[in-house]
Design a protein around this motif. Sequence first.
Motif, PDB file in Angstrom:
ATOM      1  N   MET A   1       0.939  -1.030   0.018  1.00  0.00           N
ATOM      2  CA  MET A   1       0.054  -0.070   0.092  1.00  0.00           C
ATOM      3  C   MET A   1       0.845   1.378   0.060  1.00  0.00           C
ATOM      4  O   MET A   1       1.569   1.640   0.853  1.00  0.00           O
ATOM      5  CB  MET A   1      -1.012  -0.105   1.236  1.00  0.00           C
ATOM      6  CG  MET A   1      -1.850   1.088   1.216  1.00  0.00           C
ATOM      7  SD  MET A   1      -3.480   0.731   0.497  1.00  0.00           S
ATOM      8  CE  MET A   1      -4.114  -0.388   1.347  1.00  0.00           C
ATOM      9  N   THR A   2       0.788   2.000  -0.807  1.00  0.00           N
ATOM     10  CA  THR A   2       1.828   3.294  -1.315  1.00  0.00           C
ATOM     11  C   THR A   2       0.942   4.351  -0.597  1.00  0.00           C
ATOM     12  O   THR A   2      -0.160   4.291  -0.494  1.00  0.00           O
ATOM     13  CB  THR A   2       2.072   3.485  -2.647  1.00  0.00           C
ATOM     14  OG1 THR A   2       0.719   3.620  -3.520  1.00  0.00           O
ATOM     15  CG2 THR A   2       2.794   2.214  -3.355  1.00  0.00           C
ATOM     16  N   PRO A   3       1.646   5.225  -0.394  1.00  0.00           N
ATOM     17  CA  PRO A   3       1.160   6.531   0.148  1.00  0.00           C
ATOM     18  C   PRO A   3       0.139   7.104  -0.620  1.00  0.00           C
ATOM     19  O   PRO A   3      -1.017   7.660  -0.348  1.00  0.00           O
ATOM     20  CB  PRO A   3       2.212   7.634   0.358  1.00  0.00           C
ATOM     21  CG  PRO A   3       3.463   6.915   0.432  1.00  0.00           C
ATOM     22  CD  PRO A   3       3.169   5.385  -0.327  1.00  0.00           C
ATOM     23  N   LEU A   4       0.218   7.123  -2.152  1.00  0.00           N
ATOM     24  CA  LEU A   4      -0.660   7.450  -2.882  1.00  0.00           C
ATOM     25  C   LEU A   4      -2.136   6.601  -2.886  1.00  0.00           C
ATOM     26  O   LEU A   4      -2.880   7.265  -2.881  1.00  0.00           O
ATOM     27  CB  LEU A   4      -0.002   7.288  -4.537  1.00  0.00           C
ATOM     28  CG  LEU A   4      -0.557   8.487  -5.553  1.00  0.00           C
ATOM     29  CD1 LEU A   4      -0.128   9.581  -5.233  1.00  0.00           C
ATOM     30  CD2 LEU A   4       0.113   7.889  -6.862  1.00  0.00           C
ATOM     31  N   GLU A   5      -2.029   5.449  -2.944  1.00  0.00           N
ATOM     32  CA  GLU A   5      -3.035   4.761  -2.703  1.00  0.00           C
ATOM     33  C   GLU A   5      -3.760   5.209  -1.456  1.00  0.00           C
ATOM     34  O   GLU A   5      -4.878   5.109  -1.333  1.00  0.00           O
ATOM     35  CB  GLU A   5      -2.785   3.168  -2.500  1.00  0.00           C
ATOM     36  CG  GLU A   5      -2.426   2.779  -3.996  1.00  0.00           C
ATOM     37  CD  GLU A   5      -1.921   1.294  -3.866  1.00  0.00           C
ATOM     38  OE1 GLU A   5      -1.687   0.825  -2.913  1.00  0.00           O
ATOM     39  OE2 GLU A   5      -1.931   0.459  -4.967  1.00  0.00           O
ATOM     40  N   LEU A   6      -3.306   5.350  -0.239  1.00  0.00           N
ATOM     41  CA  LEU A   6      -3.721   5.879   0.943  1.00  0.00           C
ATOM     42  C   LEU A   6      -4.647   7.096   0.654  1.00  0.00           C
ATOM     43  O   LEU A   6      -5.744   7.138   1.276  1.00  0.00           O
ATOM     44  CB  LEU A   6      -2.513   5.992   2.021  1.00  0.00           C
ATOM     45  CG  LEU A   6      -2.217   4.372   2.829  1.00  0.00           C
ATOM     46  CD1 LEU A   6      -1.271   4.798   3.821  1.00  0.00           C
ATOM     47  CD2 LEU A   6      -3.522   3.971   3.444  1.00  0.00           C
ATOM     48  N   LEU A   7      -3.911   7.934  -0.125  1.00  0.00           N
ATOM     49  CA  LEU A   7      -4.410   9.218  -0.111  1.00  0.00           C
ATOM     50  C   LEU A   7      -5.511   9.000  -1.003  1.00  0.00           C
ATOM     51  O   LEU A   7      -6.795   9.779  -0.652  1.00  0.00           O
ATOM     52  CB  LEU A   7      -3.305  10.120  -0.880  1.00  0.00           C
ATOM     53  CG  LEU A   7      -3.753  11.697  -1.268  1.00  0.00           C
ATOM     54  CD1 LEU A   7      -4.287  12.375   0.253  1.00  0.00           C
ATOM     55  CD2 LEU A   7      -2.690  12.247  -1.751  1.00  0.00           C
TER      56      LEU A   7
ATOM     57  N   LEU B   1      -6.172   9.863  -8.710  1.00  0.00           N
ATOM     58  CA  LEU B   1      -5.178   9.203  -8.282  1.00  0.00           C
ATOM     59  C   LEU B   1      -4.921   7.826  -8.399  1.00  0.00           C
ATOM     60  O   LEU B   1      -3.785   7.341  -8.764  1.00  0.00           O
ATOM     61  CB  LEU B   1      -4.985   9.562  -6.780  1.00  0.00           C
ATOM     62  CG  LEU B   1      -4.642  10.994  -6.154  1.00  0.00           C
ATOM     63  CD1 LEU B   1      -4.687  10.898  -4.750  1.00  0.00           C
ATOM     64  CD2 LEU B   1      -3.399  11.285  -6.874  1.00  0.00           C
ATOM     65  N   VAL B   2      -6.069   7.080  -8.545  1.00  0.00           N
ATOM     66  CA  VAL B   2      -5.918   5.588  -8.898  1.00  0.00           C
ATOM     67  C   VAL B   2      -5.606   5.275 -10.429  1.00  0.00           C
ATOM     68  O   VAL B   2      -5.015   4.462 -10.562  1.00  0.00           O
ATOM     69  CB  VAL B   2      -7.244   4.965  -8.595  1.00  0.00           C
ATOM     70  CG1 VAL B   2      -7.388   3.560  -8.877  1.00  0.00           C
ATOM     71  CG2 VAL B   2      -7.391   5.174  -6.863  1.00  0.00           C
ATOM     72  N   LEU B   3      -6.322   6.238 -11.194  1.00  0.00           N
ATOM     73  CA  LEU B   3      -6.296   5.939 -12.526  1.00  0.00           C
ATOM     74  C   LEU B   3      -4.772   6.278 -12.982  1.00  0.00           C
ATOM     75  O   LEU B   3      -4.250   5.902 -13.852  1.00  0.00           O
ATOM     76  CB  LEU B   3      -7.104   6.781 -13.408  1.00  0.00           C
ATOM     77  CG  LEU B   3      -8.536   6.224 -13.509  1.00  0.00           C
ATOM     78  CD1 LEU B   3      -9.514   7.411 -13.902  1.00  0.00           C
ATOM     79  CD2 LEU B   3      -8.550   5.039 -14.115  1.00  0.00           C
ATOM     80  N   GLY B   4      -3.971   7.222 -12.182  1.00  0.00           N
ATOM     81  CA  GLY B   4      -2.497   7.298 -12.738  1.00  0.00           C
ATOM     82  C   GLY B   4      -2.435   8.575 -13.762  1.00  0.00           C
ATOM     83  O   GLY B   4      -3.495   8.911 -14.418  1.00  0.00           O
ATOM     84  N   ALA B   5      -1.209   8.859 -14.109  1.00  0.00           N
ATOM     85  CA  ALA B   5      -0.794   9.844 -15.223  1.00  0.00           C
ATOM     86  C   ALA B   5      -1.277   9.431 -16.517  1.00  0.00           C
ATOM     87  O   ALA B   5      -0.620   8.335 -17.246  1.00  0.00           O
ATOM     88  CB  ALA B   5       0.445  10.248 -15.152  1.00  0.00           C
ATOM     89  N   ASP B   6      -2.465   9.641 -17.087  1.00  0.00           N
ATOM     90  CA  ASP B   6      -2.930   9.349 -18.305  1.00  0.00           C
ATOM     91  C   ASP B   6      -3.728  10.216 -18.900  1.00  0.00           C
ATOM     92  O   ASP B   6      -4.050  11.283 -18.417  1.00  0.00           O
ATOM     93  CB  ASP B   6      -3.821   7.884 -17.996  1.00  0.00           C
ATOM     94  CG  ASP B   6      -3.681   7.037 -19.287  1.00  0.00           C
ATOM     95  OD1 ASP B   6      -3.418   7.495 -20.401  1.00  0.00           O
ATOM     96  OD2 ASP B   6      -4.351   5.815 -19.172  1.00  0.00           O
ATOM     97  N   VAL B   7      -4.184   9.953 -19.984  1.00  0.00           N
ATOM     98  CA  VAL B   7      -5.287  10.760 -20.471  1.00  0.00           C
ATOM     99  C   VAL B   7      -6.714  10.728 -19.838  1.00  0.00           C
ATOM    100  O   VAL B   7      -7.273  11.660 -19.863  1.00  0.00           O
ATOM    101  CB  VAL B   7      -5.535  10.527 -22.232  1.00  0.00           C
ATOM    102  CG1 VAL B   7      -6.301   9.187 -22.257  1.00  0.00           C
ATOM    103  CG2 VAL B   7      -6.084  11.598 -22.792  1.00  0.00           C
ATOM    104  N   SER B   8      -7.012   9.568 -19.160  1.00  0.00           N
ATOM    105  CA  SER B   8      -7.935   9.521 -18.314  1.00  0.00           C
ATOM    106  C   SER B   8      -7.992  10.474 -17.432  1.00  0.00           C
ATOM    107  O   SER B   8      -9.268  10.910 -16.753  1.00  0.00           O
ATOM    108  CB  SER B   8      -8.111   8.062 -18.064  1.00  0.00           C
ATOM    109  OG  SER B   8      -7.246   7.469 -17.293  1.00  0.00           O
ATOM    110  N   VAL B   9      -6.977  10.883 -16.526  1.00  0.00           N
ATOM    111  CA  VAL B   9      -6.944  11.786 -15.527  1.00  0.00           C
ATOM    112  C   VAL B   9      -7.504  13.146 -16.007  1.00  0.00           C
ATOM    113  O   VAL B   9      -8.056  13.785 -15.357  1.00  0.00           O
ATOM    114  CB  VAL B   9      -5.510  11.932 -15.100  1.00  0.00           C
ATOM    115  CG1 VAL B   9      -5.630  13.101 -13.903  1.00  0.00           C
ATOM    116  CG2 VAL B   9      -5.011  10.583 -14.271  1.00  0.00           C
ATOM    117  N   ALA B  10      -6.883  13.520 -17.362  1.00  0.00           N
ATOM    118  CA  ALA B  10      -7.543  14.748 -18.038  1.00  0.00           C
ATOM    119  C   ALA B  10      -9.062  14.469 -18.021  1.00  0.00           C
ATOM    120  O   ALA B  10      -9.789  15.531 -17.807  1.00  0.00           O
ATOM    121  CB  ALA B  10      -7.014  14.913 -19.446  1.00  0.00           C
ATOM    122  N   LYS B  11      -9.799  13.351 -18.377  1.00  0.00           N
ATOM    123  CA  LYS B  11     -11.135  13.222 -18.573  1.00  0.00           C
ATOM    124  C   LYS B  11     -11.675  13.422 -17.101  1.00  0.00           C
ATOM    125  O   LYS B  11     -12.925  14.067 -17.021  1.00  0.00           O
ATOM    126  CB  LYS B  11     -11.302  11.934 -19.231  1.00  0.00           C
ATOM    127  CG  LYS B  11     -11.474  11.830 -20.407  1.00  0.00           C
ATOM    128  CD  LYS B  11     -12.042  10.533 -20.931  1.00  0.00           C
ATOM    129  CE  LYS B  11     -11.487   9.993 -22.219  1.00  0.00           C
ATOM    130  NZ  LYS B  11     -11.670   8.544 -22.376  1.00  0.00           N
TER     131      LYS B  11
END
Lengths: 180, 94, 117
Positions: free
Chosen positions: C1-7, C56-66
């Motif tokens: 469990m990374t800090p990003l996932e906790l956030l 945050l879950v989707l990660g750096a991607d075009v879906s984050v822009a969406k």
Amino acid sequence: MTTVTTALAVVLTFAVLAALAAILLRDVLNAIIAFGAFSFGISVAWVLLAAPDVALTEAAVGAGITTVLFLVTIAKTVRPAGERLLETVEWRSVAVVAVLVGALLTTVRSLPAVGAADAPVATSRITEYYLQNAYPETGVENVVTAVLAAYRGFDTLGEATVVIAAGVAVVLVLRQEAYV
Amino acid sequence: MAVSGVVDTVLLAAASAFVLFAIVLVYRIVAGPTMQDRVIAVNAIGTNAVVVLALLAAALDQPGFLDIALVYGMLNFLMSIAISKFTVERGGVI
Amino acid sequence: MTPLELLAIALVAAGTFFGFVAVVGIVRLPDLYARAHATSKSDTLGIILTLGGVALVLGADVSVAKTVLLGAFLFVTNPTAAHAITRAAHDQGIEPWTTEDEASAAGDGAKPTEGEE
């Protein structure tokens, strides 16, 4: 997979409740509003069943266009008299519907499970043919689109013609009133 | 469609919670008392739908579901505006 | 469990909480104008928080822009829709709910000014 099944159960419960509200509310405008809520349940259920294109159609048609068409239609009607909130239930009709639904539900057991590998649709030669040849023959990446728009192109053209004719007819009827 | 890991389970649980909220909001649709109360409830259900679809997109790792969420959000807004316009000037939707 | 996932989990939990608050508001508050507050404020905050977790879950991607686009869109349209609905209610002459004191105070003093439409 069990969490997905749980979510699906919750969504379908919501859909049944919203459908009951849409049926039982006496004022038609209230029923239309409840029907808009019903489309949410169905849309999410399609997403959970891994059919996003159907869910997209349901979101577009169920939430937006159907509501506007219904509103245009009931503009020609009057609201029911009286303050009664719910429709009176005709129990004999309910009994007939219950018998029919029970009879139809007995056939559900013979259906293959969702996503089963030995379902007829998964093992059929036609499915295999489309999956292997759809892209080389048509150049369309989505197989569903390839079947609809290429293999059954004339069928889809006929459907589109019917829809456009119906739309033109509706616009012609509505234009006779002051809705332009 | 496989669900793996704690995060995906949490996201699915949150999606189920939002659908449960929508079930509670059906009470407001039935009870009213005015037309606008029902529209407010349906509007809240529609925004819940957008959140649920976005959560499912993340949980099931299907970014395509976000498009459905976008379409649903736009048409939910359209529906609210159409009904509120309709209740003021009956028949003035188009 | 990374800090990003906790956030992300924390954001989604907070968003679900505010969605819950909005539902309680819509079901329990006394009248339409009060209920509009629940959907326009609390629900919007819940949406923004939940979509933040989703991004945050989707990660750096075009879906984050969406996702960000979705959040911005709902941030604008959700209060606008609530405003349009309550304005329609006001045009139809639905009176806001008042407590006994306020009602008698309004009755004693000058008549509250009508809207000028």
